[in-house]
Write a protein that holds these residues in place. Structure first.
Motif, PDB file in Angstrom:
ATOM      1  N   LEU A   1     -74.803  44.981   3.510  1.00 17.96           N
ATOM      2  CA  LEU A   1     -75.766  45.081   2.463  1.00 17.96           C
ATOM      3  C   LEU A   1     -75.193  44.474   1.415  1.00 17.96           C
ATOM      4  O   LEU A   1     -74.358  44.295   0.935  1.00 17.96           O
ATOM      5  N   ASN A   2     -76.030  43.334   0.725  1.00 19.83           N
ATOM      6  CA  ASN A   2     -76.055  42.305  -0.288  1.00 19.83           C
ATOM      7  C   ASN A   2     -77.118  42.549  -1.411  1.00 19.83           C
ATOM      8  O   ASN A   2     -78.404  42.685  -0.901  1.00 19.83           O
ATOM      9  N   LYS A   3     -76.812  42.454  -2.397  1.00 22.05           N
ATOM     10  CA  LYS A   3     -77.645  42.350  -3.468  1.00 22.05           C
ATOM     11  C   LYS A   3     -77.214  41.880  -4.738  1.00 22.05           C
ATOM     12  O   LYS A   3     -76.147  42.171  -5.360  1.00 22.05           O
ATOM     13  N   THR A   4     -77.876  40.876  -4.999  1.00 20.50           N
ATOM     14  CA  THR A   4     -77.712  39.838  -6.294  1.00 20.50           C
ATOM     15  C   THR A   4     -79.017  40.019  -6.960  1.00 20.50           C
ATOM     16  O   THR A   4     -79.976  39.994  -6.981  1.00 20.50           O
ATOM     17  N   TYR A   5     -78.645  40.686  -8.535  1.00 23.64           N
ATOM     18  CA  TYR A   5     -79.729  40.548  -9.528  1.00 23.64           C
ATOM     19  C   TYR A   5     -80.222  39.365  -9.916  1.00 23.64           C
ATOM     20  O   TYR A   5     -79.307  38.264 -10.068  1.00 23.64           O
ATOM     21  N   ALA A   6     -81.341  39.362 -10.694  1.00 20.77           N
ATOM     22  CA  ALA A   6     -81.810  37.999 -11.194  1.00 20.77           C
ATOM     23  C   ALA A   6     -80.686  37.273 -12.260  1.00 20.77           C
ATOM     24  O   ALA A   6     -80.684  36.236 -12.327  1.00 20.77           O
ATOM     25  N   ASN A   7     -79.985  38.200 -12.766  1.00 19.73           N
ATOM     26  CA  ASN A   7     -79.037  37.681 -13.715  1.00 19.73           C
ATOM     27  C   ASN A   7     -77.864  37.234 -13.181  1.00 19.73           C
ATOM     28  O   ASN A   7     -76.700  36.664 -13.899  1.00 19.73           O
ATOM     29  N   GLY A   8     -77.689  37.068 -11.797  1.00 19.25           N
ATOM     30  CA  GLY A   8     -76.521  36.642 -11.093  1.00 19.25           C
ATOM     31  C   GLY A   8     -75.371  37.686 -10.909  1.00 19.25           C
ATOM     32  O   GLY A   8     -74.466  37.393 -10.164  1.00 19.25           O
ATOM     33  N   VAL A   9     -75.611  38.757 -11.433  1.00 18.24           N
ATOM     34  CA  VAL A   9     -74.713  39.797 -10.760  1.00 18.24           C
ATOM     35  C   VAL A   9     -74.978  40.114  -9.542  1.00 18.24           C
ATOM     36  O   VAL A   9     -75.841  40.623  -9.033  1.00 18.24           O
TER      37      VAL A   9
END
Ligand code: ADP
Ligand code: ADP
Length: 224
Positions: A8-16
């Motif tokens: 599972l991968n998740k990168t938020y819009a702010n790059g985190v």
């Protein structure tokens, strides 16, 4: 039944990068998800609870594909978020009745029985006619579990549930969770190592979006 999370991968819009190739296998029983603030615990839990989407990877509960069968998953999911809003002027019984309506239980008699059942299970039956605004922290959290188990979930997710509870209330809360975990997958997110050691049959440590360890708490924590 198992909850199986793969890559599972998740990168938020702010790059985190909140989740990086997270893979976990979670059996029936109490599973501790341990990690410091900002580790990615809430992101993972919200994703499993179908409240947000990952960028890639898969989540399966038994044969159910969590991301493509969200409605089905919600029928077998109980979720107690970290910030659980209550309506302070409602009584426990009235609000639970509303939740039961929202969960699609339309038959009045069945609903009444179900509400009475979860109130008893969470030790709130005696205070069912009291306003939620007057509940202690421990009572509020047990109420949170009461609403989460209305649909007799196969998977129960609880995010940092004991923050602000005194030791007596915490024990009471954990006894309730342990009982539920006898036949339910319970995922408990916390940053308190001792709680995981005492309660959980399996655990994982997550840090900066990565699963750093997973296995049996007693072994893992001794090795730390
Ligand atoms: P935990 O529950 O372990 O404290 P979170 O999943 O809340 O961790 O957060 C993981 C990381 O992602 C943190 O750096 C957090 O600031 C960031 N984050 C969480 N939610 C958002 C969001 N909606 N937008 C941007 N960054 C977020
Ligand atoms: P937790 O304590 O569960 O990690 P947070 O306090 O990090 O929760 O986040 C609370 C809310 O704020 C969440 O909805 C989260 O998605 C959002 N959030 C957290 N970090 C950020 C961020 N850096 N930017 C935007 N939203 C964020």
């Amino acid at each position: 039944m198992k909850l199986v999370i793969e890559n599972l991968n998740k990168t938020y819009a702010n790059g985190v990068q909140a989740l990086q190739n997270v893979s976990l296998e979670i059996p029936t029983g109490m599973f501790g998800l341990l990690g410091p603030n900002g580790a990615g615990k809430s992101t993972l839990m919200r994703t499993v609870a179908t409240l947000q989407d990952a960028d890639s990877g898969s989540i399966k509960l038994g044969a159910l594909n969590v991301q493509s069968e969200k409605q089905e998953l919600r029928k077998v999911l109980g979720y107690l978020p970290q910030q659980f809003g209550l309506y302070p002027k409602m009584t426990a019984e009235v609000l639970l009745n509303h939740f039961a309506v929202l969960k699609g239980i339309t038959a009045k008699k069945q609903r009444k029985e179900l509400v009475a059942f979860v109130l008893q299970k969470t030790n709130l039956y005696e205070v069912r006619n009291q306003h939620l605004g007057g509940f202690s922290g421990g009572m509020k959290q047990r109420f949170g579990i009461a609403q989460a188990i209305l649909n007799n979930p196969k998977l129960l997710i609880v995010d940092e549930p004991t923050a602000g509870l005194d030791p007596k209330e915490r024990n009471r809360f954990y006894n309730l969770l342990s009982e539920i975990a006898e036949n339910t997958i319970v995922v408990l997110s916390t940053h308190i190592v001792d709680d995981v050691k005492e309660l959980c049959t399996q655990m994982a440590i997550i840090n900066a979006g990565n699963v750093v360890l997973q296995g049996n708490p007693i072994q893992l924590i001794e090795d730390l």
